[in-house]
Design an enzyme around this catalytic site. Structure first.
Site, PDB file in Angstrom:
ATOM      1  N   GLY A  44       0.858  -1.167   0.000  1.00  0.00           N
ATOM      2  CA  GLY A  44       0.000   0.000   0.000  1.00  0.00           C
ATOM      3  C   GLY A  44       0.895   1.218   0.000  1.00  0.00           C
ATOM      4  O   GLY A  44       1.701   1.409   0.919  1.00  0.00           O
ATOM      5  N   ASN A  48       3.468   2.307   2.879  1.00  0.00           N
ATOM      6  CA  ASN A  48       4.911   2.104   2.694  1.00  0.00           C
ATOM      7  C   ASN A  48       5.699   3.369   3.020  1.00  0.00           C
ATOM      8  O   ASN A  48       6.752   3.323   3.670  1.00  0.00           O
ATOM      9  CB  ASN A  48       5.205   1.711   1.244  1.00  0.00           C
ATOM     10  CG  ASN A  48       4.696   0.334   0.873  1.00  0.00           C
ATOM     11  OD1 ASN A  48       4.432  -0.501   1.735  1.00  0.00           O
ATOM     12  ND2 ASN A  48       4.550   0.107  -0.421  1.00  0.00           N
ATOM     13  N   TYR A 100      -2.555  -8.056  -2.791  1.00  0.00           N
ATOM     14  CA  TYR A 100      -1.999  -8.101  -4.141  1.00  0.00           C
ATOM     15  C   TYR A 100      -0.959  -9.209  -4.205  1.00  0.00           C
ATOM     16  O   TYR A 100      -0.375  -9.613  -3.189  1.00  0.00           O
ATOM     17  CB  TYR A 100      -1.384  -6.763  -4.551  1.00  0.00           C
ATOM     18  CG  TYR A 100      -0.168  -6.339  -3.772  1.00  0.00           C
ATOM     19  CD1 TYR A 100       1.118  -6.531  -4.271  1.00  0.00           C
ATOM     20  CD2 TYR A 100      -0.301  -5.729  -2.528  1.00  0.00           C
ATOM     21  CE1 TYR A 100       2.235  -6.126  -3.559  1.00  0.00           C
ATOM     22  CE2 TYR A 100       0.808  -5.313  -1.815  1.00  0.00           C
ATOM     23  CZ  TYR A 100       2.076  -5.520  -2.334  1.00  0.00           C
ATOM     24  OH  TYR A 100       3.173  -5.121  -1.624  1.00  0.00           O
ATOM     25  N   ASN A 175       1.869   8.703  -8.474  1.00  0.00           N
ATOM     26  CA  ASN A 175       1.493   7.289  -8.634  1.00  0.00           C
ATOM     27  C   ASN A 175       0.280   7.127  -9.555  1.00  0.00           C
ATOM     28  O   ASN A 175      -0.766   6.621  -9.164  1.00  0.00           O
ATOM     29  CB  ASN A 175       1.217   6.649  -7.270  1.00  0.00           C
ATOM     30  CG  ASN A 175       2.478   6.404  -6.483  1.00  0.00           C
ATOM     31  OD1 ASN A 175       3.587   6.628  -6.972  1.00  0.00           O
ATOM     32  ND2 ASN A 175       2.343   5.975  -5.243  1.00  0.00           N
ATOM     33  N   GLY A 259       8.142  -1.252  -4.518  1.00  0.00           N
ATOM     34  CA  GLY A 259       8.129  -0.383  -3.348  1.00  0.00           C
ATOM     35  C   GLY A 259       9.314   0.549  -3.233  1.00  0.00           C
ATOM     36  O   GLY A 259       9.397   1.315  -2.273  1.00  0.00           O
ATOM     37  N   GLY A 261      10.102   3.215  -4.974  1.00  0.00           N
ATOM     38  CA  GLY A 261       9.692   4.608  -5.041  1.00  0.00           C
ATOM     39  C   GLY A 261       9.099   5.104  -3.736  1.00  0.00           C
ATOM     40  O   GLY A 261       9.310   6.258  -3.335  1.00  0.00           O
ATOM     41  N   ASP A 262       8.360   4.230  -3.050  1.00  0.00           N
ATOM     42  CA  ASP A 262       7.785   4.597  -1.751  1.00  0.00           C
ATOM     43  C   ASP A 262       8.884   4.751  -0.700  1.00  0.00           C
ATOM     44  O   ASP A 262       8.806   5.627   0.172  1.00  0.00           O
ATOM     45  CB  ASP A 262       6.785   3.538  -1.295  1.00  0.00           C
ATOM     46  CG  ASP A 262       5.644   3.336  -2.274  1.00  0.00           C
ATOM     47  OD1 ASP A 262       5.298   4.305  -2.974  1.00  0.00           O
ATOM     48  OD2 ASP A 262       5.104   2.214  -2.338  1.00  0.00           O
TER      49      ASP A 262
END
Length: 329
Positions: A44, A48, A100, A175, A259, A261-262
């Protein structure tokens, strides 16, 4: 509000990063392991970001909804271990927790989502009140927060309205996920009104039809004071005060880029809330994003603040990630 003169040595008294959106349980599948392997992870995008900010020593609060089910319990337990403030995480017995599948192959990945009708999609403006922003220095929202449902979008927009009224910095990860059929005009309006915008080159091309920093600056107007543009293994740039600062990513052995990028966003916002100037905050953020790629999954792969500091000081990034016993299962 983000300040540039705060002592970053301690998180005590540091403003809170408040994140609004969804959390998702991750099921991991890897081609390099037996076909019956299923890994457990936690995702999520805004969740994150909050986890990574907390790893960097910043207080982080999450507003979302979970189902009264095992995936929801696993997420809540993980967030508590990650030191998130989960007092605003509601358990909804009438809807499931979203999930997911992260299928990893040769360092790349594909996602398959199961979030239709999830508890997080039932977020609404009724979940948002002034207490959400108690002690807040920044409110964080993403394009996914705006896209999972109309009521969740209204909740995020209401939170942003309260933040602006209170002088709280609004941050936005674009995003722009085409599979969610995002409202481009809505995303663009939110980005233009935000104080800090973080987007990938892919996001920029999809939403603005350009990935050139100057054209992005022009398209977003005078609202954002900082724009972070990421470009995967090439690193990232930050546009602020009329200048462009570029940071090159360290080379790592890539296992899974999910993840990353988060992780970058959470580290950057943590740095800014701690008073670090944008170029220096981006240095740590790019390192954190790269280090997160050494291990499968999203939030559970994130590096510690100590690992980020060691790599910034010149240590090799290609060492075994430091996972706690609760994360290595």
């Amino acid at each position: 509000m983000i300040q540039d003169d705060t002592d970053p040595a301690s998180s005590e008294g540091t403003p809170v990063l408040v994140a609004v959106g969804e959390g998702l349980l991750e099921v991991g599948v890897r081609d390099d392991l037996p076909s019956d392997y299923l890994g457990r992870g936690f995702g999520g995008d805004v969740a994150n970001v909050a986890v990574m900010a907390a790893r960097m020593g910043i207080r982080a609060r999450l507003l979302t909804r979970l189902g009264a089910d095992t995936p929801g319990r696993l997420l809540l337990d993980f967030w508590r271990r990650a030191n998130l403030d989960v007092d605003r995480v509601a358990v909804d017995p009438s809807a499931p927790t979203g999930m997911y599948v992260n299928a990893v192959r040769h360092g790349g990945h594909t996602f398959g989502y199961y979030r239709s009708g999830s508890a997080a999609t039932r977020l609404s403006p009724a979940d948002v009140d002034g207490r959400l922003l108690d002690g807040a220095g920044a409110l964080h929202v993403s394009g996914i927060s705006l896209a999972i449902s109309s009521s969740a979008a209204l909740a995020a927009e209401r939170a942003a309205e309260l933040a602006r009224d209170s002088g709280v910095t609004v941050t936005f990860c674009v995003n722009h996920r085409l599979m969610l059929r995002p409202d481009t005009d809505r995303n663009l309006a939110f980005a233009r009104a935000a104080d800090i915008v973080i987007l990938s080159s892919e996001d920029a091309r999809a939403m603005l039809d350009t990935d050139h920093p100057d054209r992005i600056r022009s398209a977003l107007g005078e609202g954002p004071q900082e724009i972070v543009l990421t470009d995967g293994p090439a690193g990232a740039v930050v546009l602020t005060d009329g200048e462009i600062h570029r940071v090159v990513a360290p080379q790592v052995v890539v296992v899974d880029t999910a993840g990353a990028g988060d992780a970058l966003a959470g580290t950057y916002l943590a740095g800014r809330l701690a008073g670090t100037a944008p170029p220096d905050a981006l240095e740590s953020a790019v390192v954190a994003g790269a280090l997160s790629c050494r291990w499968p999954g999203c939030a559970r792969s994130y590096p510690t603040a100590e690992e980020v500091a060691r790599v910034r000081a010149g240590a090799s990034p290609d060492v075994e990630p430091q996972l706690s016993s609760s994360e290595s299962a």
